[in-house]
Design a protein around this motif. Sequence first.
Motif, PDB file in Angstrom:
ATOM      1  N   LYS A   1      -2.939  77.363  86.318  1.00 61.13           N
ATOM      2  CA  LYS A   1      -1.943  78.442  86.326  1.00 61.13           C
ATOM      3  C   LYS A   1      -0.529  77.929  86.631  1.00 61.13           C
ATOM      4  O   LYS A   1       0.446  78.360  86.003  1.00 61.13           O
ATOM      5  CB  LYS A   1      -2.360  79.514  87.333  1.00 61.13           C
ATOM      6  N   GLY A   2      -0.426  77.028  87.599  1.00 56.93           N
ATOM      7  CA  GLY A   2       0.890  76.501  87.952  1.00 56.93           C
ATOM      8  C   GLY A   2       1.532  75.753  86.797  1.00 56.93           C
ATOM      9  O   GLY A   2       2.720  75.926  86.514  1.00 56.93           O
TER      10      GLY A   2
ATOM     11  N   THR B   1       2.723  85.825  85.802  1.00 61.82           N
ATOM     12  CA  THR B   1       1.479  86.047  86.540  1.00 61.82           C
ATOM     13  C   THR B   1       0.307  85.854  85.578  1.00 61.82           C
ATOM     14  O   THR B   1       0.210  86.557  84.571  1.00 61.82           O
ATOM     15  CB  THR B   1       1.420  87.462  87.138  1.00 61.82           C
ATOM     16  N   ILE B   2      -0.574  84.905  85.888  1.00 64.45           N
ATOM     17  CA  ILE B   2      -1.717  84.602  85.032  1.00 64.45           C
ATOM     18  C   ILE B   2      -2.993  85.006  85.766  1.00 64.45           C
ATOM     19  O   ILE B   2      -3.223  84.589  86.903  1.00 64.45           O
ATOM     20  CB  ILE B   2      -1.758  83.113  84.679  1.00 64.45           C
ATOM     21  N   SER B   3      -3.806  85.825  85.118  1.00 64.11           N
ATOM     22  CA  SER B   3      -5.035  86.309  85.746  1.00 64.11           C
ATOM     23  C   SER B   3      -6.155  86.366  84.712  1.00 64.11           C
ATOM     24  O   SER B   3      -5.913  86.295  83.500  1.00 64.11           O
ATOM     25  CB  SER B   3      -4.816  87.697  86.362  1.00 64.11           C
ATOM     26  N   HIS B   4      -7.406  86.514  85.205  1.00 62.40           N
ATOM     27  CA  HIS B   4      -8.569  86.623  84.318  1.00 62.40           C
ATOM     28  C   HIS B   4      -8.820  88.080  83.968  1.00 62.40           C
ATOM     29  O   HIS B   4      -8.649  88.975  84.774  1.00 62.40           O
ATOM     30  CB  HIS B   4      -9.816  86.047  84.998  1.00 62.40           C
ATOM     31  N   LYS B   5      -9.231  88.281  82.736  1.00 68.22           N
ATOM     32  CA  LYS B   5      -9.642  89.606  82.297  1.00 68.22           C
ATOM     33  C   LYS B   5     -10.936  89.426  81.501  1.00 68.22           C
ATOM     34  O   LYS B   5     -10.926  89.340  80.282  1.00 68.22           O
ATOM     35  CB  LYS B   5      -8.554  90.269  81.454  1.00 68.22           C
ATOM     36  N   GLY B   6     -12.029  89.358  82.217  1.00 69.72           N
ATOM     37  CA  GLY B   6     -13.296  89.027  81.584  1.00 69.72           C
ATOM     38  C   GLY B   6     -13.496  87.525  81.568  1.00 69.72           C
ATOM     39  O   GLY B   6     -12.631  86.743  81.977  1.00 69.72           O
ATOM     40  N   LEU B   7     -14.667  87.069  81.077  1.00 73.18           N
ATOM     41  CA  LEU B   7     -14.996  85.647  81.094  1.00 73.18           C
ATOM     42  C   LEU B   7     -14.144  84.825  80.139  1.00 73.18           C
ATOM     43  O   LEU B   7     -13.805  83.682  80.420  1.00 73.18           O
ATOM     44  CB  LEU B   7     -16.473  85.459  80.745  1.00 73.18           C
TER      45      LEU B   7
ATOM     46  N   PRO C   1      -2.103  73.894  73.797  1.00 71.37           N
ATOM     47  CA  PRO C   1      -2.154  72.434  74.015  1.00 71.37           C
ATOM     48  C   PRO C   1      -2.495  72.061  75.460  1.00 71.37           C
ATOM     49  O   PRO C   1      -3.169  71.047  75.696  1.00 71.37           O
ATOM     50  CB  PRO C   1      -0.736  71.975  73.649  1.00 71.37           C
ATOM     51  N   ILE C   2      -2.024  72.871  76.419  1.00 72.17           N
ATOM     52  CA  ILE C   2      -2.313  72.577  77.826  1.00 72.17           C
ATOM     53  C   ILE C   2      -3.796  72.773  78.118  1.00 72.17           C
ATOM     54  O   ILE C   2      -4.417  71.992  78.846  1.00 72.17           O
ATOM     55  CB  ILE C   2      -1.446  73.467  78.744  1.00 72.17           C
ATOM     56  N   LEU C   3      -4.382  73.814  77.533  1.00 78.31           N
ATOM     57  CA  LEU C   3      -5.804  74.088  77.767  1.00 78.31           C
ATOM     58  C   LEU C   3      -6.713  73.043  77.122  1.00 78.31           C
ATOM     59  O   LEU C   3      -7.887  72.926  77.489  1.00 78.31           O
ATOM     60  CB  LEU C   3      -6.167  75.479  77.247  1.00 78.31           C
ATOM     61  N   LYS C   4      -6.190  72.288  76.174  1.00 81.22           N
ATOM     62  CA  LYS C   4      -6.992  71.244  75.538  1.00 81.22           C
ATOM     63  C   LYS C   4      -7.077  69.985  76.401  1.00 81.22           C
ATOM     64  O   LYS C   4      -7.883  69.094  76.125  1.00 81.22           O
ATOM     65  CB  LYS C   4      -6.409  70.899  74.167  1.00 81.22           C
TER      66      LYS C   4
ATOM     67  N   THR D   1     -11.124  85.780  78.574  1.00 83.46           N
ATOM     68  CA  THR D   1      -9.765  86.268  78.355  1.00 83.46           C
ATOM     69  C   THR D   1      -8.894  86.013  79.578  1.00 83.46           C
ATOM     70  O   THR D   1      -9.312  86.271  80.710  1.00 83.46           O
ATOM     71  CB  THR D   1      -9.771  87.773  78.049  1.00 83.46           C
ATOM     72  N   ILE D   2      -7.721  85.482  79.339  1.00 81.68           N
ATOM     73  CA  ILE D   2      -6.732  85.390  80.404  1.00 81.68           C
ATOM     74  C   ILE D   2      -5.547  86.274  80.033  1.00 81.68           C
ATOM     75  O   ILE D   2      -5.210  86.434  78.854  1.00 81.68           O
ATOM     76  CB  ILE D   2      -6.262  83.948  80.660  1.00 81.68           C
ATOM     77  N   GLU D   3      -4.944  86.847  81.038  1.00 78.82           N
ATOM     78  CA  GLU D   3      -3.828  87.762  80.835  1.00 78.82           C
ATOM     79  C   GLU D   3      -2.570  87.148  81.425  1.00 78.82           C
ATOM     80  O   GLU D   3      -2.559  86.704  82.584  1.00 78.82           O
ATOM     81  CB  GLU D   3      -4.131  89.102  81.503  1.00 78.82           C
ATOM     82  N   VAL D   4      -1.509  87.111  80.629  1.00 80.56           N
ATOM     83  CA  VAL D   4      -0.233  86.549  81.063  1.00 80.56           C
ATOM     84  C   VAL D   4       0.790  87.676  81.124  1.00 80.56           C
ATOM     85  O   VAL D   4       1.241  88.177  80.087  1.00 80.56           O
ATOM     86  CB  VAL D   4       0.247  85.435  80.098  1.00 80.56           C
ATOM     87  N   ASP D   5       1.133  88.081  82.342  1.00 80.85           N
ATOM     88  CA  ASP D   5       2.128  89.141  82.542  1.00 80.85           C
ATOM     89  C   ASP D   5       3.442  88.502  82.963  1.00 80.85           C
ATOM     90  O   ASP D   5       3.482  87.681  83.892  1.00 80.85           O
ATOM     91  CB  ASP D   5       1.670  90.125  83.625  1.00 80.85           C
ATOM     92  N   THR D   6       4.507  88.889  82.300  1.00 83.84           N
ATOM     93  CA  THR D   6       5.816  88.324  82.628  1.00 83.84           C
ATOM     94  C   THR D   6       6.844  89.433  82.842  1.00 83.84           C
ATOM     95  O   THR D   6       6.687  90.540  82.325  1.00 83.84           O
ATOM     96  CB  THR D   6       6.331  87.405  81.501  1.00 83.84           C
TER      97      THR D   6
END
Length: 284
Positions: free
Chosen positions: A84-85, A102-108, A64-67, A110-115
């Motif tokens: 990200k914040g 921690t939110i980072s990009h993994k390719g164009l 929903p946030i990305l929309k 894909t985003i990666e969310v590490d907790t």
Amino acid sequence: RIDVYFMRINKKIKRLLYYFFVLALLCLGLFIVYVFFTHQKMYVAKILVTPEDYTIRFTQIIDPILKNKHWYVIPSAHTAFIPKGTLTKAIQKQYPEIKTVTISHKGLQTIEVDTTLRTALFRLDNGLAVDDEGVVYQEPKDISSLPLLNVKVTLPTKDKLLNISSFSNKIATTLNNVTTIEIDENGDISYFLADTRANAYVITSLKDNTETLWSTLVSAITTDPLASTLTVSKNSLLYIDLRFGNKVFYKFGKYESIASTTPESIIATTTSSYDTRILAEPNR
């Protein structure tokens, strides 16, 4: 006159070339912007979550946030404008057991969310947990096996909490598991032991050094007379008091089934020679 004529033509040509160059740059910029915002490969299509069992729950928060759009214009789902914040705050608000995000990009696409999850050290009587940073939060996992922490005043500092947890675990390796930890107004800490008839406890102070306390306790319980008494009467232990430096006070009760009679008080030093005599129970 001919020279002047050609000079005027050259100026017009240069002006035309300049306008053409500027127009070309503008068109190129607009084309890049068009591709930048319309090409599907520039938008998030996949979300990777660690730990994996949070994937569905995090996706329900993130989608929903990305929309939404930044300033009603720039799409939040674009990989260059991921909020990200905002995502971090939303995840931690919904799941307080999450310590860091921690939110980072993994390719164009894909985003990666590490907790990282909080580590619960104690439980409170209201069902909440206390972690290694002194944060009180709702822990979804079963924490019934953790020591119950009763604090008469405010929670100790982070370092003190870690020391209390460490000492509690050490007590469990030598005497019994600690079921309850009470900290009174004077900073005295009582570690109540499991599986003892009289609800025995080990008492220390917040001011004491944990390593010194541990050394004192080990020395006392592995040296007679306390060592031999524990061997035969461990379940009759009433308390072990470590608040007086290298002096260790302890007391055992004499039991007939469950009821107790007059308890005996003994004092021992953690030096090589033990001084044993009847004493009054020290004030708590």
